[in-house]
Write a protein that holds these residues in place. Sequence first.
Motif, PDB file in Angstrom:
ATOM      1  N   TYR A  40      35.685  43.389  41.424  1.00 32.88           N
ATOM      2  CA  TYR A  40      36.832  44.296  41.283  1.00 32.88           C
ATOM      3  C   TYR A  40      37.964  43.606  40.517  1.00 32.88           C
ATOM      4  N   GLN A  41      38.230  42.348  40.853  1.00 33.00           N
ATOM      5  CA  GLN A  41      39.277  41.603  40.133  1.00 33.00           C
ATOM      6  C   GLN A  41      38.980  41.575  38.632  1.00 33.00           C
ATOM      7  N   ALA A  42      37.768  41.216  38.281  1.00 32.51           N
ATOM      8  CA  ALA A  42      37.395  41.085  36.876  1.00 32.51           C
ATOM      9  C   ALA A  42      37.515  42.429  36.151  1.00 32.51           C
ATOM     10  N   GLU A  43      37.085  43.503  36.798  1.00 25.82           N
ATOM     11  CA  GLU A  43      37.148  44.817  36.161  1.00 25.82           C
ATOM     12  C   GLU A  43      38.603  45.285  36.001  1.00 25.82           C
ATOM     13  N   ILE A  44      39.445  45.000  36.978  1.00 25.10           N
ATOM     14  CA  ILE A  44      40.862  45.366  36.875  1.00 25.10           C
ATOM     15  C   ILE A  44      41.517  44.613  35.718  1.00 25.10           C
ATOM     16  N   VAL A  45      41.218  43.322  35.585  1.00 26.85           N
ATOM     17  CA  VAL A  45      41.752  42.544  34.460  1.00 26.85           C
ATOM     18  C   VAL A  45      41.286  43.141  33.134  1.00 26.85           C
ATOM     19  N   VAL A  71      49.974  34.951  46.288  1.00 31.18           N
ATOM     20  CA  VAL A  71      49.108  34.889  45.117  1.00 31.18           C
ATOM     21  C   VAL A  71      48.361  36.226  44.982  1.00 31.18           C
ATOM     22  N   PRO A  72      48.896  37.157  44.195  1.00 33.97           N
ATOM     23  CA  PRO A  72      48.174  38.422  43.997  1.00 33.97           C
ATOM     24  C   PRO A  72      46.821  38.168  43.341  1.00 33.97           C
ATOM     25  N   ASP A  73      45.870  39.038  43.629  1.00 29.59           N
ATOM     26  CA  ASP A  73      44.538  38.897  43.049  1.00 29.59           C
ATOM     27  C   ASP A  73      44.564  39.039  41.532  1.00 29.59           C
ATOM     28  N   VAL A  74      45.383  39.967  41.035  1.00 23.26           N
ATOM     29  CA  VAL A  74      45.505  40.223  39.602  1.00 23.26           C
ATOM     30  C   VAL A  74      46.977  40.471  39.297  1.00 23.26           C
ATOM     31  N   VAL A  75      47.410  40.041  38.119  1.00 27.24           N
ATOM     32  CA  VAL A  75      48.750  40.368  37.632  1.00 27.24           C
ATOM     33  C   VAL A  75      48.652  40.811  36.179  1.00 27.24           C
ATOM     34  N   ALA A  94      58.259  37.731  40.059  1.00 27.41           N
ATOM     35  CA  ALA A  94      56.952  38.390  39.974  1.00 27.41           C
ATOM     36  C   ALA A  94      56.739  39.014  38.602  1.00 27.41           C
ATOM     37  N   PRO A  95      55.504  38.983  38.098  1.00 24.75           N
ATOM     38  CA  PRO A  95      55.186  39.703  36.864  1.00 24.75           C
ATOM     39  C   PRO A  95      55.372  41.208  37.056  1.00 24.75           C
ATOM     40  N   GLU A  96      55.260  41.937  35.969  1.00 28.15           N
ATOM     41  CA  GLU A  96      55.501  43.380  35.994  1.00 28.15           C
ATOM     42  C   GLU A  96      54.578  44.130  36.956  1.00 28.15           C
ATOM     43  N   ILE A  97      53.284  43.772  36.978  1.00 28.95           N
ATOM     44  CA  ILE A  97      52.319  44.423  37.870  1.00 28.95           C
ATOM     45  C   ILE A  97      51.651  43.362  38.734  1.00 28.95           C
ATOM     46  N   CYS A  98      51.631  43.596  40.037  1.00 30.67           N
ATOM     47  CA  CYS A  98      50.919  42.736  40.991  1.00 30.67           C
ATOM     48  C   CYS A  98      49.874  43.605  41.694  1.00 30.67           C
ATOM     49  N   VAL A  99      48.631  43.108  41.719  1.00 27.87           N
ATOM     50  CA  VAL A  99      47.516  43.876  42.279  1.00 27.87           C
ATOM     51  C   VAL A  99      46.863  43.069  43.392  1.00 27.87           C
ATOM     52  N   GLU A 100      46.611  43.728  44.507  1.00 30.31           N
ATOM     53  CA  GLU A 100      45.825  43.144  45.592  1.00 30.31           C
ATOM     54  C   GLU A 100      44.548  43.953  45.738  1.00 30.31           C
TER      55      GLU A 100
END
Length: 164
Positions: A40-45, A71-75, A94-100
């Motif tokens: 999921y992390q890789a696909e979101i990136v 530490v968000p999973d994706v930013v 924090a960066p503009e988008i933080c994803v868990e």
Amino acid sequence: MLNWSDVLSKPELQNLPYKIELNALGNIVMSPVKFLHSCYQAEIVAQLNQCLSGGRAGFQTAIQTSDNTKVPDVVWMSFAFIKTHLTYDELPKAPEICVEVISPSNTMREMKRKRKLYFEAGASEFWLCDLNGKMRFFDATGQLESSGVAPSFPLQIDIAEQLR
């Protein structure tokens, strides 16, 4: 009490198969990650980098918050943000988008707390990917129907579909 510089300097904490964060007391919190979580992390990136220009998505970026290091999973970070923060080991903002990406061990209370911390630290949006790949988007006022920053981002991440 540990800080992020302490964590980075300890050889025994390098290359662990866990996401490491610090809580308000300076204690290390480690979260083991399942393979599907990584998918999921890789696909979101990949999707973020496809949907948005003017920046880059990345994995597990340390951010200073009022509850120590999270530490968000994706930013997703704009190039201007990256340029300003390139020399930091732990971001002061924090960066503009933080994803868990939620794990079975996470609680919704914990995710709500992290969402609050990322907004306090300056994030524009917080995204949550559930165990089935369903995406939820938030800004500081609450839940959104879709992302305001990346409106074309899919509402559902389907890993099996990507393999066809």
